[in-house]
Design an enzyme around this catalytic site. Structure first.
Site, PDB file in Angstrom:
ATOM      1  CE1 TYR A  77      36.756  69.108 -27.374  1.00 21.64           C
ATOM      2  CE2 TYR A  77      37.791  67.962 -25.473  1.00 21.64           C
ATOM      3  CZ  TYR A  77      37.116  68.452 -26.268  1.00 21.64           C
ATOM      4  OH  TYR A  77      35.756  68.896 -24.832  1.00 21.64           O
TER       5      TYR A  77
ATOM      6  CB  ALA B  27      51.763  64.982 -29.748  1.00 23.33           C
TER       7      ALA B  27
ATOM      8  CG  ASN C 104      52.590  58.034 -29.194  1.00 25.11           C
ATOM      9  OD1 ASN C 104      52.891  58.032 -30.444  1.00 25.11           O
ATOM     10  ND2 ASN C 104      51.762  59.321 -28.703  1.00 25.11           N
TER      11      ASN C 104
ATOM     12  CE1 TYR D 234      46.712  59.559 -21.310  1.00 25.67           C
ATOM     13  CE2 TYR D 234      45.915  59.262 -19.561  1.00 25.67           C
ATOM     14  CZ  TYR D 234      45.710  60.228 -20.790  1.00 25.67           C
ATOM     15  OH  TYR D 234      45.359  61.108 -20.391  1.00 25.67           O
TER      16      TYR D 234
ATOM     17  CG  LEU E 269      29.427  60.381 -19.763  1.00 23.07           C
ATOM     18  CD1 LEU E 269      28.856  58.419 -19.663  1.00 23.07           C
ATOM     19  CD2 LEU E 269      29.382  60.756 -18.445  1.00 23.07           C
TER      20      LEU E 269
HETATM   21  N1  UDP Z   1      31.428  56.293 -18.346  1.00 23.64           N
HETATM   22  C1  UDP Z   1      29.929  54.860 -18.891  1.00 23.64           C
HETATM   23  N2  UDP Z   1      30.444  54.705 -20.330  1.00 23.64           N
HETATM   24  C2  UDP Z   1      30.036  55.596 -21.444  1.00 23.64           C
HETATM   25  C3  UDP Z   1      31.645  56.140 -21.411  1.00 23.64           C
HETATM   26  C4  UDP Z   1      32.072  56.634 -20.379  1.00 23.64           C
HETATM   27  O1  UDP Z   1      29.619  54.988 -17.434  1.00 23.64           O
HETATM   28  O2  UDP Z   1      29.965  54.952 -23.069  1.00 23.64           O
HETATM   29  C5  UDP Z   1      32.308  56.490 -17.260  1.00 23.64           C
HETATM   30  C6  UDP Z   1      33.445  55.998 -17.158  1.00 23.64           C
HETATM   31  O3  UDP Z   1      33.668  54.087 -16.508  1.00 23.64           O
HETATM   32  C7  UDP Z   1      33.581  57.256 -16.417  1.00 23.64           C
HETATM   33  C8  UDP Z   1      33.049  58.299 -16.835  1.00 23.64           C
HETATM   34  O4  UDP Z   1      32.115  57.826 -17.369  1.00 23.64           O
HETATM   35  O5  UDP Z   1      33.304  56.375 -14.520  1.00 23.64           O
HETATM   36  C9  UDP Z   1      34.310  59.355 -17.728  1.00 23.64           C
HETATM   37  O6  UDP Z   1      34.432  58.101 -18.579  1.00 23.64           O
HETATM   38  P1  UDP Z   1      35.562  59.756 -19.935  1.00 23.64           P
HETATM   39  O7  UDP Z   1      35.656  58.013 -20.280  1.00 23.64           O
HETATM   40  O8  UDP Z   1      34.453  60.357 -19.987  1.00 23.64           O
HETATM   41  O9  UDP Z   1      36.399  59.647 -18.461  1.00 23.64           O
HETATM   42  P2  UDP Z   1      37.964  58.955 -17.621  1.00 23.64           P
HETATM   43  O10 UDP Z   1      37.412  60.216 -16.466  1.00 23.64           O
HETATM   44  O11 UDP Z   1      37.667  57.867 -17.568  1.00 23.64           O
HETATM   45  O12 UDP Z   1      38.941  60.268 -18.381  1.00 23.64           O
END
Ligand code: UDP
Length: 328
Positions: free
Chosen positions: A12, A74, A92, A141, A190
């Site tokens: 991406y 990557a 990785n 991660y 999200l």
């Molecule tokens: N989140 C959510 N529902 C989803 C995907 C993500 O409520 O289907 C929440 C997740 O718990 C976090 C925020 O959205 O609080 C952003 O998550 P994302 O995975 O996009 O990015 P992160 O902040 O983890 O890098």
């Protein structure tokens, strides 16, 4: 035309970086295993299929293309998977990066832009974090990214290598011209997840926890448009070439926090659709709120966000998701 090696160039952010490099007169050479990337997103320069865990294949790229610099994207980047299979992430992300660094040193390639993450800050006393805030990774991660940052800084101190480390906040949006966009399988971020569920016939949106100590109980994040993010990479690369930076770290976010509920409402507003929203339990490894202080990048690199509005970010993502998808 200078060659720039882009590891993860089929992913991406890497593919958007390739487009930005091409538009600025560089030749982006994508090196990607296609384990999470998409061949269809490699549109702006040559493609080499290879894995950073195989040192010979990466050394071969340096001898063939003689890149002037590397942009290193990557990596495995799913928080939940990293919690369940941490060893995969250490191998990785850390070993792969070490192989890359050793190949760079052997090839006398001394300019590196490294893709790091705001999740290395973890839970902080203050919601707004800057580059001096303490790091406290909450999942493997994030821990693997912090380890790579430390490894790079150690090597930079001992060699001619120069690096800019960018700590990304929540990268979203898509190429405004619609040529490339975000596409992960499985999708966990999200904004694309919400939009894909809006597009699906019987989709539903899940909120991971509404009992956080925030105004509406859902997590707050800082969403940055991928175009703004890759623009900072070009500025960083030019600063490295100008010789003004040896080892610098910059946050990249737009400085505004949005809750999960606010983002979902924005997606429903932009798409003009209604989809059921259900509350689930918290996701492991999530910090309650994190927002970027990005003054340093603005001050030192002259960086500005062209798309700071969440509606803009979501509408570019929607434009991509409505029309686009990659095929393996
Ligand atoms: N989140 C959510 N529902 C989803 C995907 C993500 O409520 O289907 C929440 C997740 O718990 C976090 C925020 O959205 O609080 C952003 O998550 P994302 O995975 O996009 O990015 P992160 O902040 O983890 O890098």
């Amino acid at each position: 035309m200078d060659n720039i090696l882009v590891t993860g160039g089929a992913g991406y952010i890497g593919s958007h970086a390739c487009k930005a490099l091409k538009n600025r007169g560089f030749n982006p050479v994508t090196f990607d295993s296609l384990i999470t990337g998409w061949k269809d997103s490699v549109k702006f320069g040559p493609f080499v299929k290879g894995d950073l865990l195989d040192p010979r294949s990466i050394e071969q790229v340096f001898s063939e293309w003689k890149p002037k610099a590397v942009m290193h994207f990557a990596a495995l980047s799913e928080v939940a998977t990293s919690v369940n299979t941490p060893e995969l992430y250490w191998r990785n992300n850390v070993l792969g990066s070490l192989n890359l660094l050793e190949a760079m040193l052997k090839a006398n390639c001394h300019h590196l832009v490294f893709s790091s993450t705001c999740s290395i800050y973890g839970e902080n006393d203050s919601v707004m974090v800057n580059e001096d805030s303490p790091t406290n990774p909450l999942n493997p991660y994030a821990a693997s990214k912090r380890a790579v940052e430390d490894m790079i800084s150690g090597i930079v101190a001992a060699t001619e290598l120069k690096v800019i480390r960018f700590r990304y906040f929540n990268v979203s949006g898509a190429d405004p011209e619609g040529q490339i966009g975000e596409f992960h399988r499985p999708e966990t971020s999200l904004i694309p997840l919400v939009l894909e569920n809006i597009k699906a016939v019987s989709g539903q949106i899940e909120i991971f926890g509404d009992d956080y100590p925030t105004a509406d109980g859902t997590c707050i994040r800082d969403y940055i448009h991928v175009e703004d993010l890759v623009h900072a990479h070009i500025l960083g690369l030019n600063a490295l070439f100008a010789g003004s930076k040896k080892d610098e770290v910059y946050n990249l976010g737009n400085g505004n926090g949005f809750s999960v509920k606010e983002v979902i409402n924005c997606c429903l507003r932009v798409t003009n659709k209604q989809v059921p929203v259900i509350i689930k339990s918290r996701r492991a490894g999530d910090a309650s709120a994190i927002v970027s202080g990005s003054e340093k990048a603005k001050l030192e690199l002259g960086w500005r966000c062209q798309y700071p509005e969440i509606d803009n970010i979501v509408s570019h993502s929607w434009n991509w998701i409505k029309h686009g998808a990659y095929q393996k």
